[in-house]
Scaffold this active site. Structure first.
Site, mmCIF file in Angstrom:
data_model
loop_
_atom_site.group_PDB
_atom_site.id
_atom_site.type_symbol
_atom_site.label_atom_id
_atom_site.label_comp_id
_atom_site.label_asym_id
_atom_site.label_seq_id
_atom_site.Cartn_x
_atom_site.Cartn_y
_atom_site.Cartn_z
ATOM 1 N N ARG A 121 0.808 -1.234 0.000
ATOM 2 C CA ARG A 121 0.000 0.000 0.000
ATOM 3 C C ARG A 121 0.834 1.273 0.000
ATOM 4 N NH1 ARG A 121 -3.051 -3.279 3.189
ATOM 5 N NH2 ARG A 121 -4.925 -3.995 2.130
ATOM 6 N N LYS A 143 2.875 11.598 -11.382
ATOM 7 C CA LYS A 143 2.116 10.602 -12.148
ATOM 8 C C LYS A 143 2.986 9.366 -12.357
ATOM 9 C CE LYS A 143 -1.119 13.306 -14.901
ATOM 10 N NZ LYS A 143 -1.605 13.551 -16.269
ATOM 11 N N GLU A 185 9.885 19.090 -24.806
ATOM 12 C CA GLU A 185 9.086 19.464 -23.631
ATOM 13 C C GLU A 185 9.601 20.781 -23.027
ATOM 14 O OE1 GLU A 185 6.342 17.772 -22.702
ATOM 15 O OE2 GLU A 185 6.604 15.748 -23.514
ATOM 16 N N LYS A 227 6.863 23.388 -14.347
ATOM 17 C CA LYS A 227 5.970 22.241 -14.181
ATOM 18 C C LYS A 227 5.475 22.172 -12.747
ATOM 19 C CE LYS A 227 4.780 17.540 -14.962
ATOM 20 N NZ LYS A 227 4.966 16.278 -15.663
ATOM 21 N N GLU A 237 -5.017 16.824 -11.216
ATOM 22 C CA GLU A 237 -5.633 17.077 -12.522
ATOM 23 C C GLU A 237 -7.144 17.190 -12.409
ATOM 24 O OE1 GLU A 237 -4.749 14.154 -15.714
ATOM 25 O OE2 GLU A 237 -3.773 15.853 -16.647
ATOM 26 N N ARG A 242 -3.846 21.771 -15.013
ATOM 27 C CA ARG A 242 -2.784 20.869 -15.436
ATOM 28 C C ARG A 242 -2.861 20.558 -16.935
ATOM 29 N NH1 ARG A 242 -0.026 16.401 -11.433
ATOM 30 N NH2 ARG A 242 1.314 15.477 -12.998
ATOM 31 N N ASN A 246 -0.506 19.851 -21.700
ATOM 32 C CA ASN A 246 -0.845 19.018 -22.849
ATOM 33 C C ASN A 246 -0.691 19.716 -24.189
ATOM 34 O OD1 ASN A 246 -1.360 16.526 -21.897
ATOM 35 N ND2 ASN A 246 -3.412 16.439 -22.795
ATOM 36 N N HIS A 249 0.158 17.890 -27.377
ATOM 37 C CA HIS A 249 0.035 16.465 -27.089
ATOM 38 C C HIS A 249 -1.184 15.804 -27.728
ATOM 39 C CE1 HIS A 249 3.358 17.154 -24.427
ATOM 40 N NE2 HIS A 249 3.351 15.908 -23.979
ATOM 41 N N HIS A 253 -0.023 12.738 -29.600
ATOM 42 C CA HIS A 253 -0.467 11.371 -29.297
ATOM 43 C C HIS A 253 -1.031 10.687 -30.538
ATOM 44 C CE1 HIS A 253 -0.875 12.453 -24.754
ATOM 45 N NE2 HIS A 253 0.324 11.980 -25.041
ATOM 46 N N HIS A 266 8.493 10.165 -28.167
ATOM 47 C CA HIS A 266 7.433 11.030 -27.650
ATOM 48 C C HIS A 266 7.729 12.516 -27.919
ATOM 49 C CE1 HIS A 266 4.287 12.612 -25.085
ATOM 50 N NE2 HIS A 266 5.201 13.294 -24.394
HETATM 51 ZN ZN ZN Z 1 4.943 14.854 -23.052
#
Ligand code: ZN
Ligand code: ADP
Length: 360
Positions: A121, A143, A185, A227, A237, A242, A246, A249, A253, A266
């Site tokens: 946990r 994340k 980035e 950031k 988020e 947040r 993106n 992105h 993506h 990426h």
């Molecule tokens: Zn990214």
């Protein structure tokens, strides 16, 4: 060494920046955890260069330290490997007195963080990011997670580390393409949050391309500050703040998916994606026409691709955009600049406008 404090109430932590920091890592960990056992998770490319010396230094300092090695590459970020790690952790005698240390790029950081968040946990967790992308992006913000087949980062958690150690010296061995991908980035932070930083990047192309250490320390620290500001305002988020991260992105993506996550890194997809977003912002009258060549000039000078690959069909890319996790209420929401240094979430964009933005 300089430090940045990320303010997240009881989950606050420090990010340390410097050269030769790995040597002092044990002290950094010791000051931030009660754990006496460190479980270093790394990949084959990073193990010998950085993870083993780090583990040795921690052992000398009085920690018990084990190194678990996974294969490099995105396929490693999966449930099978996470399950193997959990099992090995039992075998190694991990308990609540153990802390996980991710030593590697974004793949290792996300996977190790996920294992730290879930085992018993939740264990204490440190990040020692070794790619530029991980140093400026994935190691900040909490994340962690793994991929499902066809769904990147689908299973995971918000799990903040006890500390992040960013040693720019490890970037010496990073392959050129990986280094450049991380810069995408960095450019993103300039566009979304800081016009002065964007101009700094334009003025320091040579130093950045030469991986000059002082320049690297500045751009990595500034990226983390920016950031962290966003993450502090919207840790989980929930408010939409947040979402600014993106930028590029939604387009990016779709490019990654269209090329099976094989052809583009990426950061490369994000660079091309930011060009799509820039063209869309100009077409919608939100940005002056000279923004597109300006952003393209910077990305190109940093060795990043900017053109949508000619063999990809805009209609197909448009379809793939709908699979993005950020699609809500049957509408794609685009993060678009309103000036360099500020973005807004924009909905109500037409199919034609997006198809136009894909081509140039
Ligand atoms: Zn990214
Ligand atoms: P990212 O950080 O871009 O998400 P990965 O974790 O997949 O990506 O790392 C990219 C590649 O670079 C991997 O093959 C990894 O093993 C390798 N790598 C990571 N850090 C270093 C480094 N400091 N020197 C050399 N190779 C590295």
């Amino acid at each position: 060494m300089s430090q940045l404090h990320v303010n997240l109430g009881p989950r606050s932590y420090d990010i340390a920046f410097g050269q030769g920091l790995l040597a002092g890592a044990a002290e950094f960990f010791e000051a931030r955890t009660k754990a006496n056992h460190l479980l270093l998770i790394t990949d084959d490319n990073v193990e010998e260069r950085y993870a083993i010396p780090l583990a040795d230094a921690c052992t000398e300092h009085g920690f018990e330290a084990d190194v678990l090695v996974v294969a490099p590459g995105e396929q490693t970020k999966c449930a099978d490997i996470a399950a193997q790690l959990w099992q090995t952790m039992i075998d190694e005698g991990c308990d609540r007195q153990s802390a996980v240390v991710a030593v590697g790029g974004g793949v290792v950081g996300d996977l190790a963080g996920f294992v730290a968040a879930t085992f018993a946990r939740g264990l204490n967790f440190f990040q020692v990011p070794t790619t530029l992308l991980a140093q400026v992006d994935s190691s900040v913000g909490g994340k962690v997670g793994i991929n499902l087949i066809g769904a990147k980062n689908m299973v995971g958690a918000f799990w903040q580390p006890q500390g992040v150690l960013i040693d720019v010296d490890v970037l010496d061995t990073l392959p050129e393409r990986e280094y450049r991908a991380g810069l995408a980035e960095v450019v993103k932070y300039g566009v979304i949050l800081d016009a002065e930083f964007f101009a700094y990047l334009e003025q320091h192309i040579e130093a950045i391309n030469a991986r000059d250490k002082q320049t690297l320390l500045h751009i990595i620290r500034r990226s983390c500050e920016l950031k962290a500001q966003v993450v502090e305002a919207d840790e989980l988020e929930l408010t939409g703040i947040r979402a600014a991260l993106n930028y590029g992105h939604t387009f990016g993506h779709a490019l990654e998916a269209a090329t099976n996550y094989e052809r583009l890194l990426h950061g490369e997809a994000v660079a091309i994606g930011m060009m799509g977003a820039a063209r869309l912002a100009v077409a919608l009258g939100r940005m002056p026409a000279d923004f597109t060549p300006r952003q393209e000039g910077l990305l190109t000078a940093l060795g990043l691709p900017t053109a949508t690959p000619a063999d990809l069909d805009p209609d197909e890319l448009w379809k793939l955009m709908w699979h993005d996790k950020k699609v809500r209420d049957g509408e794609i929401r685009f993060v678009l600049p309103s000036r360099i240094g500020a973005v807004e979430v924009v909905s109500g964009v037409t199919t034609d406008q997006v198809l136009q933005a894909w081509s140039h």
